[in-house]
Each structure stands twice: as C-alpha cells, then as structure tokens.
Design an enzyme around this catalytic site. Structure first.
Site, PDB file in Angstrom:
ATOM      1  N   ASP A 108       0.856  -1.188   0.000  1.00 22.83           N
ATOM      2  CA  ASP A 108       0.000   0.000   0.000  1.00 22.83           C
ATOM      3  C   ASP A 108       0.892   1.237   0.000  1.00 22.83           C
ATOM      4  OD1 ASP A 108      -2.700  -0.304  -0.234  1.00 22.83           O
ATOM      5  OD2 ASP A 108      -3.167  -0.082   1.881  1.00 22.83           O
ATOM      6  N   ARG A 178      -8.537   9.916   1.294  1.00 23.50           N
ATOM      7  CA  ARG A 178      -7.931   8.850   0.491  1.00 23.50           C
ATOM      8  C   ARG A 178      -8.549   8.817  -0.907  1.00 23.50           C
ATOM      9  NH1 ARG A 178      -9.142   3.585   3.509  1.00 23.50           N
ATOM     10  NH2 ARG A 178      -7.672   2.646   2.036  1.00 23.50           N
ATOM     11  N   LYS A 208      -9.424   0.255  -6.180  1.00 18.93           N
ATOM     12  CA  LYS A 208     -10.241  -0.191  -5.040  1.00 18.93           C
ATOM     13  C   LYS A 208     -11.155   0.954  -4.580  1.00 18.93           C
ATOM     14  CE  LYS A 208      -6.582   0.954  -1.685  1.00 18.93           C
ATOM     15  NZ  LYS A 208      -5.566   0.422  -0.764  1.00 18.93           N
ATOM     16  N   HIS A 209     -12.236   0.661  -3.843  1.00 11.87           N
ATOM     17  CA  HIS A 209     -12.688  -0.597  -3.277  1.00 11.87           C
ATOM     18  C   HIS A 209     -14.028  -0.922  -3.928  1.00 11.87           C
ATOM     19  CE1 HIS A 209     -10.309   1.537  -0.176  1.00 11.87           C
ATOM     20  NE2 HIS A 209      -9.876   0.346   0.192  1.00 11.87           N
ATOM     21  N   HIS A 221     -13.063  -1.923   8.270  1.00 10.45           N
ATOM     22  CA  HIS A 221     -12.094  -2.711   9.026  1.00 10.45           C
ATOM     23  C   HIS A 221     -12.748  -3.323  10.268  1.00 10.45           C
ATOM     24  CE1 HIS A 221      -9.380  -0.315   6.545  1.00 10.45           C
ATOM     25  NE2 HIS A 221      -8.460  -1.225   6.794  1.00 10.45           N
ATOM     26  N   ASP A 293     -10.136  -7.544  -0.725  1.00 11.29           N
ATOM     27  CA  ASP A 293      -9.451  -6.775   0.302  1.00 11.29           C
ATOM     28  C   ASP A 293      -9.018  -7.778   1.373  1.00 11.29           C
ATOM     29  OD1 ASP A 293      -8.479  -4.669   1.823  1.00 11.29           O
ATOM     30  OD2 ASP A 293     -10.267  -3.445   1.583  1.00 11.29           O
TER      31      ASP A 293
END
Length: 569
Positions: A108, A178, A208-209, A221, A293
């Site tokens: 990443d 992001r 992504k995502h 997460h 992911d």
C-alpha cells in the site's frame, strides 16, 4: 500444475516486519502462494482478533499450518538495500519450486498517512485529494511515475491503488481524503492518470474498493458497511470510475467488504457472485485480475469463518484472496478451498481461468525474467533522482491551502510568544533521519529559538488531554499552532477543539478537508486554518514555509459538492 499449486496462485499472504520466518517459508514452499503483501512497520499483523472469526469444523485430513507467534513492536530497521535483498531471498525460495512461478510483491502506498514504503529516504507524496488540489491530472501522472520507479528498484511489483471511491459522504471515517474527490468524473480522470504512470513504469495497479465505499459512514475494518442506493445512482456515481478505468486497461480491481442491498441483500460483496461476477465481470466486462481486500476485515469472518469466506470469495469470482493474517488461518484457508474444489463447489475450469489470469499478468510485467529479482545495491538510487525530488517539492506546494485566516496570524511573527502543540506523526514512520514522528517540531524549531513546542501522541490520550490544557492555562501565549491530523487508525484527540471552544488563538493545521467525529481534521469553528493533504517530509517543509510566508499556498479546494468555506473556484 497440481491442484495445490493452482490454489496457491490464488492466494497472497501477509508478511509483517523485515525478518523471514518459518511460517512465511511454509507459505511459499508448502502452500505455493502467489505473492506477498508487505507490512514493514510491525512485527506481527494483529489488527483483528482471532476470537471474531466463526469456528469451522475441519475433517480429519486437516493439517494445521505454522503460525507466527510474536509480540507487537518495531521490527529490525533495514536499509533499502537490505530490504531489497531480503525480498530477493524470498523470490529465490519461489524459484526453487517446480514449476518455478515468481512471487509478486504488493504494498500500500496511497500517500499522506497511507504508506508502507518509506525507509531510507523514500520520496513520498500527497493523498489522492491532495493531488486533486493541484488541479492537474498531469501532476498525478508524474507522481505515479515517481512512486513506481522507487518501488521497482526495491523489488516491488504491485500497488493496491488507486483508490477510486467517490467520497460523497463527508462523515466517511475510512475513505475521506484517500479518495480523489466527491465527483465521479474527477475521480476517474485522476485515477486514469495514475494508472498510466504505474503501467508505464512496470507496476501493476489495483483499483479499489469495488463497488465503492465513498458513501459509507462505517469503517469496513471493523464492521460491514451497508450502502442503500438505487441502481441509477449506483451506475452514475460508484461504477463510473471503474467503467473508465476498465476502458483504460486497468489490470486488477480489489473487491470491498460491503453490502449493496439493491444488488444482493443477503451477501457481503466479497462473497457475492451477483456483485463480483454479475457486475464486475459480466456487466462491466472486466477481464483482469480480481483481488479481495484483506479477508479478515469487517463482519465477513464473523458470519462464515475464515476458510469458508475464502472459498466463497473464489466461488463468487475473485481470483486472489488477500490473507494478511499470519496464523493458523492459512492452513484452514487452503484446506477449505481444496475441499470446495474437490466437491465441485468451486468449478475446476473456473479455477484454471483464475490461474491463467494471474500468470498472464506476471508474464506481462516481466516477473518471469530473473524471477523478479533486482540488483539490491541499487534499491535507493531513485530516491535521489532529480525528477523524483522536484516532483515532490512542486506537488507539495499544490497540496496546501490556507482555508481562512481570521486571526490575521499569517505569516507568523517570530517575535510573538508562540506555542506549537504537535502530534507525533507516528503512522508507519520509519523513524530515521529522513522521516520521524517529531519531524515537524524539528523543522519549526530549526531557526526559531523562542518557539515553545509541546508534543502529544497522534491519537486520543488522557494524559495528553489533561497536560495540554493545564500547560496552556498556566502560560500566556500570543498564538497556539495545533496540528490536528486525522487517520482512521487513531481516535482523534479532543484538546484542539477544547482550546478553540475556549477562545484561545489557535492556528489549526490539518490533512483533511473534513471534520470527522466532531474533533478530528478541519474544525469549522477554528479562525485560522491551514489544510495540507500531504503529511510527508516535503509536505511538512512546505507547511513551515507557508506559515512563515516564504512561499504561497498553491492548492485549490479539491471537492465539488462539499464546500463549506466557499473556496471552490
């Protein structure tokens, strides 16, 4: 290839730290893994607890995998040359397999706080939103070229970027800065520019995502976001960047753990054939490599357990499982996938198609040449490339904005009594001379002998909260500079908002245009605000230069639909 070897090519395992352990050797030799997702800044990946996963009943043929049993903390610090040599050693282990199929190394490196590649003077860049502040897709292209050049020299093949979520929810705690923008066309334009830079320099990009998490108010997460949208909105917003990227030749797409009820109300997207095959393969016509992911995120493993979640993801249409956990789940994963193939739950011809896609990309990107090994002695050479350095400096000036200055504090007057309250920027820091947690304090103090600094932890800490307020009340300052950075991994502090609410003359410095959870990021009630979406060494040098009036902030407001300060040009 044997069945075990085919399954192995559909798995990327995690490696924390900088030391090769026996469980990782086993993943390469016994399980024939396809690649390694690198996390150099911790000794053990323990973000999610083993207790969360649903327990599976495994038959008598199950042979457990080795586990990495280690405490947290900092791993040994390697030079860029040593790290590249360590990756070569892993590749050499893969070269001894029969057939000899190269590993791919993936990382990443989104920019700002999302970074895994920083040691030894790696030149870093702004967040995606910081790139859009430049108002120049060409800048994004140049940044991608510079990131890719540095990665290739160190033996890295793939990047889990660009992020193409359209961040239309200002309260999104996970995506935010992001993302490139809250405008799907802007997201597509800048993502394509980065894709071009990565591809031209030999790095596989994974967008992504999928199918999009920009409208989420939940961090995937920790839980599974549910995005209740209609088909028209979904096609117009979430899917638009993917359509454009597929047309532009994106090689890989990462599927997220979320639920879109209008597509599949019963299944999380990672294990939904309606999402992965129905939308991504059939509707959008994507022919490249689909990766999950990190499989241990969110509510997925709570519902199915690890092995079944992995098998279901492959059956849904994923080609690659991202298994970052370094424990017994590897064995459970391989055992369950093999059983599903043998029982016909995963079709053999579909498994072959997955392996062909993976091998095709490895061949296309030259990994079979020298098995991907690099000249480790030259790993750091691009870090001093004049183009790489100049791109960092120029783009840093375009990622910073003076949002407002109602205090009339800028440029700062060194004759005044000023306090800098600075978070230790400890997110994946290499802690070397180039980049360390107190770098901004160091830069500000260099030629300002009377500047008083007060360091706190990055996130919420009770002692910091109490100590800051007590110190400020006991000392009269003309001005208080407060960094109020945000990262999803940390709970935000409360002292910055408290100082503002109590009327102290606060200059707020942050990395996000959003106010998250009331206290984090850009607090609207602050009277003077500097927004720098680039927490890198050059970004911090630029912040100092803007504060002191040595250069002008060159950024433009990056959002189309969220503009509370009326800065949109």
């Amino acid at each position: 290839m044997s069945l075990e070897q085919k399954i192995g090519q559909c798995v990327v395992v995690g490696m924390s730290g900088t030391v090769i352990t026996n469980d990782l050797r086993e993943a390469i030799t016994r399980y024939h893994c396809s690649g390694i997702r690198l996390s150099p800044f911790t000794r053990m990946f323990s973000y999610f607890s083993d207790e969360k996963a649903k327990k599976q009943e495994l038959d008598a043929g199950f042979v457990p995998s080795m586990q990495k049993i280690a405490t947290g903390g900092l791993p040994p610090s390697l030079t860029p040359e040593q790290y590249a040599a360590m990756l070569n050693e892993l590749r050499q282990l893969a070269a001894q397999r029969s057939p000899a199929i190269p590993l791919h190394m993936v990382i990443d490196q989104e920019g700002d706080t999302s970074r895994d590649f920083t040691r030894g003077g790696v030149v870093q860049y702004a967040s995606n939103m910081g790139m859009v502040a430049s108002q120049s897709p060409e800048t994004a292209y140049q940044i991608a070229c510079c990131i890719a050049k540095q990665m290739k020299a160190s033996g890295l093949d793939m990047i889990h970027s660009p992020v193409v979520d359209v961040n239309i929810n200002p309260n999104n705690p996970e995506i935010g800065y992001r993302a490139f923008s809250d405008d799907p066309e802007v997201v597509a334009e800048y993502a394509i520019a980065m894709l071009k830079g990565f591809k031209e320099n030999g790095i596989i990009a994974a967008a992504k995502h999928f199918p999009g998490r920009g409208d989420s108010a939940t961090d995937a997460h920790h839980a599974c976001p549910m995005l209740k949208v209609d088909s028209e909105r979904f096609n117009k917003i979430e899917l638009h960047p993917y359509k454009r990227l597929i047309e532009a030749g994106i090689d890989s797409i990462m599927v997220a753990h979320c639920i879109y009820p209008h597509i599949d109300p019963d299944q999380i997207s990672t294990v939904s054939r309606k999402v992965v095959t129905g939308i991504l393969r059939d509707q959008l016509g994507f022919e490249g490599m689909i990766t999950t992911d990190s499989i241990t995120m969110g509510a997925l493993i709570d519902r199915y357990g690890i092995g079944e979640a992995c098998a279901r993801a492959l059956d849904a249409g994923a080609d690659v499982i991202l298994m970052k956990a370094e424990n017994q789940w590897r064995g459970e994963m391989f055992h369950t996938i093999k059983k599903w193939v043998e029982e016909g739950k995963i079709k053999s011809d579909e498994l072959d198609d997955k392996v062909r896609r993976i091998l095709k990309i490895k061949k296309q990107y030259g990994m079979f040449d020298q098995m991907g090994m690099v000249d480790a002695s030259k790993a750091a050479v691009p870090f001093s490339d004049p183009i790489v350095i100049e791109t960092s400096k120029k783009s840093a000036q375009k990622a910073i904005i003076v949002v407002k200055d109602e205090l009339g504090a800028l440029p700062l007057d060194k004759k005044k009594k000023v306090l800098l309250i600075n978070q230790q920027y400890s997110i994946k820091t290499p802690n070397d001379a180039y980049d360390h947690p107190a770098l901004f304090s160091q830069l500000m103090e260099q030629d300002w002998p009377s500047l008083q600094t007060y360091e706190t932890k990055f996130g919420l800490d009770a002692k910091d909260e109490e100590g800051v307020m007590k110190f400020v009340k006991a000392n009269k300052f003309d001005l208080i500079l407060c960094t109020n950075y945000y990262d999803r991994q940390e709970k935000p502090n409360t002292y910055v908002k408290a100082l503002i609410d109590q009327g102290y003359p606060v200059v707020l410095i942050t990395n996000t245009p959003y106010c998250i959870k009331d206290n984090a990021g850009l607090i609207p009630s602050a009277k003077t605000v500097v927004l720098n979406m680039n927490l890198t060494p050059d970004g911090m040098r630029t912040t100092k230069a803007v504060l002191l009036g040595e250069i002008k902030a060159g950024g433009s407001w990056p959002l189309a639909n969220y503009d509370p300060f009326k800065l949109r040009k």
